[in-house]
Motif scaffolding. Structure first.
Motif, mmCIF file in Angstrom:
data_model
loop_
_atom_site.group_PDB
_atom_site.id
_atom_site.type_symbol
_atom_site.label_atom_id
_atom_site.label_comp_id
_atom_site.label_asym_id
_atom_site.label_seq_id
_atom_site.Cartn_x
_atom_site.Cartn_y
_atom_site.Cartn_z
ATOM 1 N N GLN A 99 -76.982 38.611 60.842
ATOM 2 C CA GLN A 99 -77.793 38.927 59.456
ATOM 3 C C GLN A 99 -78.962 38.204 59.230
ATOM 4 O OE1 GLN A 99 -74.765 38.841 56.199
ATOM 5 N NE2 GLN A 99 -73.470 40.040 57.499
ATOM 6 N N LEU A 100 -79.807 38.380 60.028
ATOM 7 C CA LEU A 100 -81.024 37.670 60.176
ATOM 8 C C LEU A 100 -82.136 38.123 59.143
ATOM 9 C CD1 LEU A 100 -82.005 37.104 63.986
ATOM 10 C CD2 LEU A 100 -80.898 35.381 62.154
ATOM 11 N N TYR A 101 -82.135 39.330 58.871
ATOM 12 C CA TYR A 101 -83.102 39.776 58.003
ATOM 13 C C TYR A 101 -82.557 41.083 56.863
ATOM 14 C CZ TYR A 101 -85.626 38.432 61.956
ATOM 15 O OH TYR A 101 -86.368 37.718 63.129
ATOM 16 N N GLU A 102 -83.295 41.457 55.932
ATOM 17 C CA GLU A 102 -82.751 42.143 54.753
ATOM 18 C C GLU A 102 -82.561 43.518 55.363
ATOM 19 O OE1 GLU A 102 -85.498 43.125 52.120
ATOM 20 O OE2 GLU A 102 -84.125 44.068 50.721
ATOM 21 N N SER A 103 -83.519 44.324 55.913
ATOM 22 C CA SER A 103 -83.497 45.641 56.485
ATOM 23 C C SER A 103 -83.986 45.758 57.744
ATOM 24 C CB SER A 103 -83.785 46.642 55.502
ATOM 25 O OG SER A 103 -85.186 46.286 55.393
ATOM 26 N N TYR A 104 -83.389 46.578 58.572
ATOM 27 C CA TYR A 104 -83.769 46.782 59.704
ATOM 28 C C TYR A 104 -84.387 48.248 60.287
ATOM 29 C CZ TYR A 104 -80.716 42.891 60.408
ATOM 30 O OH TYR A 104 -80.285 41.629 60.260
ATOM 31 N N TYR A 105 -85.554 48.449 60.696
ATOM 32 C CA TYR A 105 -86.096 49.421 61.132
ATOM 33 C C TYR A 105 -86.228 49.459 62.699
ATOM 34 C CZ TYR A 105 -87.476 50.198 56.400
ATOM 35 O OH TYR A 105 -87.372 50.113 54.969
ATOM 36 N N LEU A 106 -85.393 50.401 63.270
ATOM 37 C CA LEU A 106 -85.252 50.182 64.738
ATOM 38 C C LEU A 106 -86.171 51.411 65.528
ATOM 39 C CD1 LEU A 106 -81.628 49.919 65.083
ATOM 40 C CD2 LEU A 106 -83.311 47.988 65.147
ATOM 41 N N ALA A 126 -69.162 46.355 62.394
ATOM 42 C CA ALA A 126 -68.257 45.215 62.462
ATOM 43 C C ALA A 126 -69.003 44.044 61.655
ATOM 44 C CB ALA A 126 -68.438 44.556 64.047
ATOM 45 N N ALA A 127 -70.205 43.893 61.366
ATOM 46 C CA ALA A 127 -71.001 43.131 60.806
ATOM 47 C C ALA A 127 -71.203 43.722 59.164
ATOM 48 C CB ALA A 127 -72.371 42.787 61.158
ATOM 49 N N ASN A 128 -70.602 44.912 59.013
ATOM 50 C CA ASN A 128 -70.908 45.433 57.545
ATOM 51 C C ASN A 128 -72.282 45.499 57.000
ATOM 52 O OD1 ASN A 128 -68.223 45.921 56.708
ATOM 53 N ND2 ASN A 128 -67.811 43.900 56.567
ATOM 54 N N VAL A 129 -73.135 45.771 57.999
ATOM 55 C CA VAL A 129 -74.582 46.032 57.607
ATOM 56 C C VAL A 129 -74.955 47.075 57.675
ATOM 57 C CG1 VAL A 129 -75.033 43.494 57.933
ATOM 58 C CG2 VAL A 129 -75.087 44.873 60.006
ATOM 59 N N VAL A 130 -74.438 48.388 57.668
ATOM 60 C CA VAL A 130 -74.632 49.691 57.955
ATOM 61 C C VAL A 130 -75.685 50.085 57.239
ATOM 62 C CG1 VAL A 130 -73.995 52.002 58.338
ATOM 63 C CG2 VAL A 130 -72.439 50.178 59.169
ATOM 64 N N SER A 131 -75.455 49.629 55.644
ATOM 65 C CA SER A 131 -76.757 50.123 54.821
ATOM 66 C C SER A 131 -77.883 49.564 55.109
ATOM 67 C CB SER A 131 -76.233 49.682 53.568
ATOM 68 O OG SER A 131 -75.757 48.369 53.466
ATOM 69 N N GLN A 132 -77.980 48.232 55.899
ATOM 70 C CA GLN A 132 -79.378 47.675 56.074
ATOM 71 C C GLN A 132 -80.128 48.289 57.118
ATOM 72 O OE1 GLN A 132 -78.470 43.544 56.967
ATOM 73 N NE2 GLN A 132 -78.230 43.113 54.709
ATOM 74 N N VAL A 133 -79.444 48.824 58.039
ATOM 75 C CA VAL A 133 -79.983 49.714 59.061
ATOM 76 C C VAL A 133 -80.777 50.998 58.526
ATOM 77 C CG1 VAL A 133 -79.877 50.875 61.401
ATOM 78 C CG2 VAL A 133 -78.561 48.642 60.750
ATOM 79 N N THR A 134 -81.829 50.733 58.091
ATOM 80 C CA THR A 134 -82.526 51.742 57.256
ATOM 81 C C THR A 134 -83.062 52.993 58.068
ATOM 82 O OG1 THR A 134 -83.409 49.889 56.135
ATOM 83 C CG2 THR A 134 -84.062 51.993 55.306
ATOM 84 N N LYS A 135 -83.779 52.824 59.262
ATOM 85 C CA LYS A 135 -84.113 54.001 59.740
ATOM 86 C C LYS A 135 -84.015 53.743 61.339
ATOM 87 C CE LYS A 135 -87.164 56.317 56.865
ATOM 88 N NZ LYS A 135 -86.382 57.647 56.783
#
Lengths: 631, 336
Positions: A99-106, A126-135
């Motif tokens: 969880q290094l950053y707030e949102s991820y644009y890949l 697994a890390a519960n950050v699906v909402s953070q992967v924005t695009k």
């Protein structure tokens, strides 16, 4: 294709850096900050196009390599730009877990496969950050644009698709398939960015043909798939500036082996040949290497300096294709004009000092404040100009040193004569046995060109003589073995005709003129290039103009838009083409590029883009040849 | 999956948005995990995560940005009114009085000053905080961006101001010359919009009163006569001419001075910026020089000590040698 390839790729990059929305033109918009993470491929793509300052202006506060240690910066969106390889995906998953950053644009440089996407999805879950992967985006930018109309495929792992890799004797089918796939993938990305579906022509029977077949298949599949097509009809007709499709000519390095070994005489090609020049960056050692250090003193520490030769550098853009003496003169001219401007500014100082107490000097004051304002505002430009002049002076001096020490002008002249089959005034043996004319590599190059362009192979006796002379000079003879093989393979009835070229030495008058300049080019002949066409250019010319020529008549013809794949080589389109893309499989260099640029200039209204799978200079090519010759 | 058309100046968008594909893969993985039996209680954790507060730094930086945006919007909103060349005749209600304009100027300046203070404060805090290097660099660049934004807005403001000053100057010029031509001594000069009492007005008023005074006296003298004699008319004409030329020269000078002052202020800004840039370098050099002098002093001290030690050492050696020779002599005398 009104915008150049470089502009298109830059626009695509900027859009990506703006979270994949078109960037607004408003200058006083609120800053949005972000972090850019890339791998080595991404770095190579971005570095020729955007400078660090431009990245800063777009709001990128940090730019980091993917595989470096990165600290968590918890409230900042991160833009990733990388190739979808296994290790990159693993690292992304690691980042998501930490969880290094707030949102991820890949953003993936070429298309990512479904399974890898699922890997990322499971890590995000697994890390519960699906909402953070924005695009998540497929950018289709898997090629490096170096100049307005020149691109190469890759820089990082170029051994994998080098000439050596393609032509080695022990190559497996699977290896070949892998190489072809990667080349076709990059070419596909190139056409997606260009936004056009070309008509493909290629010669028969070599690597170029394989690439053409695969590319045709891939384009065809993509066009058929109406739902996911990247070349939809609407965007094409409305957004296109030309109504014609471009011509895509695939060439193979084996068709013309002499050009990469040729000594060049234009500025950019010389820099690439003689200095360390990659991705528009020159790395040189600072300080003249000619002076011996005074006895007893510690030798001067030489530091490495690197210079970027970019599109913003007007002098570079104007002179990168000019012959070297012209460049030297122009640098001198620029220096003079800069000094004149500097003097003007200094002159102002004295005027200011004089009129202190004059009462009737109000009118003079008005002029001077205006002058002062203009001088002060022009100061940054002046400083920039000075920096560029310094840069080019250093680079040109380094090149000149090499030319003088290796007598490159002699080689150039001789090779031009060889290539144009005009009369030779000096015998080859003389040059080879001359101890201070060039490094052993130069001599080997000269001999190889001679061997390649000779109508019939030299007799055994001659060959022995040459061999002995070359070994005495310290050359490595393994490339010769390979060239012999190559010649046997191709067995061309007419060896590649290099056209009429002429080299006129300019004579005493110009030498006298040149002594005034800082670049004292005594002993260096001022050679003037006459227009001549390399084989690649001639092939392109024939194909674009639909001329009939024995060389190009049996080229295969592919049109991905046609419903039925045809095996015929009869072109359906009878009009001459206005735009073309030339791609050399196996490697290219700046000499060919320069030749194509000159050709384009002579035919107004044409646009030619040059691409190659890798860019090598003669030294690197020789290394590959010797590797091949040793097998 | 989008292939949108952008303006005709740009190329069509060719990057493929596979976010939906990604979300679909997430669902697939979820169902797969459920099938295998690995369950994650994702919903609760997400709620927890969402309540994570942003760090103080980002919030404050965002505040500064919103303030600057407010200022920018305010300036742009009133821009038209601000620089409108309201003529004397029009009684446009939306025309701003110059008092309002001054108010805007003052407020804007105070605002800009507070914003730059806030930025400086944040910068100081970033320096003091012990955070990993990347975060520090990131925050430094964030503050740079905010500062550039502030500078942009300041430029908007100063451009507006420069336009305003220019218009005022031009307006004055126009309104001066025309009434001069058609004025008669007894007619008072038309008073132009008097936002600022300039020297011209005062001097012109003085000369008006002068003229009026002389006209009155002349009138008094010529009251007996019914009409002005031609000589007196000529004299009045001459006076008029003189006044006109005096006024116009004064006006020219002042106009020029005003224009120059604006230019000079701009130049001053540029120079001040450069000087500030050099300040840090000069500080550096100063430090180095101070360090160098210290080192040289210490070196001197050390050399002095070394000389002393050397001298002392020599004294001891000499003493020792003399003692040895004396002892030898003594032993020799003792033996024999």
């Amino acid at each position: 294709m009104a915008a150049s390839v470089r502009e298109k790729q830059t626009v695509a990059l900027r859009r990506m850096l703006n979270f994949n929305t078109p960037p607004l033109k408003n200058n006083a918009a609120e800053p949005v900050w972000k972090v850019l993470i890339y791998d080595r491929f991404g770095q190579d793509i971005i570095s020729p196009l955007l400078s660090v300052k431009e990245l800063r202006d777009m709001g990128i506060t940090l730019h980091l390599l993917l595989h470096s240690d990165r600290d968590p910066i918890p409230d900042v969106p991160a833009i990733y730009f990388l190739m979808p390889t296994e290790e990159n995906i693993d690292r992304i998953c690691q980042d998501l877990r930490n969880q290094l950053y707030e949102s991820y644009y890949l953003n993936f440089i070429s298309a990512i496969s479904r399974s890898k996407l699922e890997d990322i999805a499971s890590a995000a879950l697994a890390a519960n950050v699906v909402s953070q992967v924005t695009k998540v985006f497929d950018q289709y930018l898997n090629f490096i644009t170096l100049e307005d109309e020149m691109f190469i495929l890759c820089h990082q792992n170029k051994e994998l698709i080098s000439y050596h890799a393609i032509n080695r004797a022990d190559i497996q089918d699977t290896d070949m398939e892998a190489i072809m796939d990667s080349i076709v993938d990059s070419l596909f990305c190139f056409f997606v960015t260009l936004g056009a579906v070309p008509i493909i022509r290629c010669p028969r029977g070599n690597a170029a043909e394989m690439v053409a077949v695969k590319l045709d298949k891939k384009l065809r599949e993509n066009l058929r798939d109406a739902r996911n097509s990247l070349f939809t009809g609407d965007s094409m007709s409305a957004g296109q500036f030309s109504f014609q499709r471009p011509l895509f000519v695939l060439a193979d390095r084996n068709m013309d082996m002499a050009t990469p070994l040729h000594h060049s005489w234009t500025y950019q090609a010389l820099i690439h040949d003689v200095l360390d020049f990659h991705l528009n960056r020159v790395v040189m050692e600072e300080g003249s290497s000619m002076e011996p250090s005074p006895g007893g003193a510690r030798p001067k520490k030489k530091s490495k300096k690197s210079y970027d030769l970019t599109a913003a550098d007007k002098f570079w853009q104007k002179h990168k294709g000019s012959p070297f003496p012209e460049v030297a003169e122009s640098v001198q001219e620029e220096l003079d004009s800069y000094r004149a401007q500097e003097d003007e500014v200094k002159h102002l100082k004295s005027i200011m000092g004089l009129e202190g107490e004059d009462e009737g000097a109000i009118s003079m004051l008005s002029d001077n404040t205006a002058k002062l304002t203009s001088a002060v505002s022009s100061l940054p430009e002046l400083l920039e100009k000075k920096r560029l002049i310094d840069l080019h002076t250093n680079v040109a001096t380094a090149v000149l040193d090499h030319i003088k020490s290796r007598k490159l002008d002699v080689y150039f002249e001789y090779e031009e004569k060889l290539l144009s089959k005009s009369n030779l005034d000096k015998s080859l043996l003389d040059i080879i046995t001359d101890p201070d004319a060039g490094t052993p590599e130069d001599k080997m190059r000269l001999f190889l060109i001679y061997y390649i362009t000779a109508q019939q192979a030299p007799s055994e006796l001659d060959l022995e003589q040459y061999r002995k002379a070359l070994l005495d000079a310290g050359c490595d003879l393994s490339p010769l073995n390979y060239i012999k093989q190559w010649k046997a393979f191709t067995k061309m009835a007419n060896p590649a005709n290099y056209g009429n070229s002429g080299v006129k030495p300019m004579g005493l008058f110009s030498r006298v003129m040149n002594t005034g300049s800082q670049f004292v080019m005594e002993g260096v002949k001022n050679l003037v290039l006459k227009q001549h066409n390399l084989p690649v250019t001639r092939i392109l010319d024939n194909l674009m103009e639909m001329k009939s020529h024995p060389e190009t008549d049996d080229y295969r013809y592919f049109d991905p838009k046609m419903l039925r794949g045809s095996e015929s080589s009869v072109p359906r389109n009878k009009n001459p083409f206005q735009e073309a893309i030339v791609f050399v499989v196996g490697g290219g260099n700046y000499i060919e590029y320069q030749n194509l640029v000159d050709y384009t200039k002579s035919k107004p209204g044409r646009k030619v883009v040059y691409g190659c799978s890798e860019l090598f200079n003669a030294a690197q090519f020789m290394k590959q040849l010797s590797q091949l010759g040793q097998k | 999956m989008t292939c949108r058309l952008v303006d005709s100046g740009a190329c069509t968008e060719m990057a493929v948005d596979i976010t939906l594909l990604f979300k679909a893969s997430v669902k697939t993985v979820k169902t797969r995990n459920k099938a295998i039996g690995i369950g994650f209680d994702s919903t609760k954790d997400e709620i927890f995560k969402r309540s994570r507060t942003k760090s103080g730094f980002t919030q404050r930086a965002k505040e500064v940005i919103t303030n600057i945006t407010k200022l920018k919007d305010f300036l742009l909103q009133h821009r038209k009114d601000y620089i409108s060349a309201g003529s004397l005749i029009s009684s446009d209600l939306t025309r701003m009085t110059d008092g309002e304009r001054d108010q805007i100027d003052q407020d804007a300046q105070i605002f800009m000053r507070t914003c730059s203070e806030a930025i400086k404060q944040l910068r100081g805090e970033v320096e003091k905080q012990a955070a990993p290097a990347q975060i520090k660099e990131h925050r430094g660049s964030v503050l740079d961006l905010v500062e550039t934004y502030l500078k942009g807005v300041c430029k908007v403001y100063s451009e507006q101001r420069a336009i305003r000053v220019k218009r005022m100057v031009d307006k004055k010029r126009l309104s001066r010359l025309t009434p001069e031509r058609s004025s008669r001594p007894e007619k008072t000069l038309e008073v132009a919009p008097t936002e600022e009492k300039t020297i011209i007005e005062e001097s012109s008023e003085k000369s008006i009163s002068e003229v009026q005074g002389s006209a009155v006296s002349l009138w008094e003298e010529g009251r007996v006569e019914d009409e002005l004699s031609p000589e007196e008319i000529q004299m009045f004409e001459q006076e008029n001419q003189r006044l006109v030329s005096e006024m116009s020269s004064l006006v020219d000078e002042v106009r020029q001075i005003e224009g120059k002052v604006v230019e000079i202020s701009r130049l001053q800004e540029i120079f001040a910026e450069k000087v500030l840039q050099q300040e840090s370098e000069i500080d550096n050099i100063h430090q180095l020089v101070v360090g160098a002098t210290e080192n040289v002093k210490e070196g001197n001290e050390d050399i002095r000590e070394a000389i002393k030690n050397n001298a002392g050492f020599r004294v001891w050696i000499l003493f020792f040698l003399v003692m040895c020779s004396f002892s030898l002599l003594f032993l020799d005398w003792y033996d024999s």
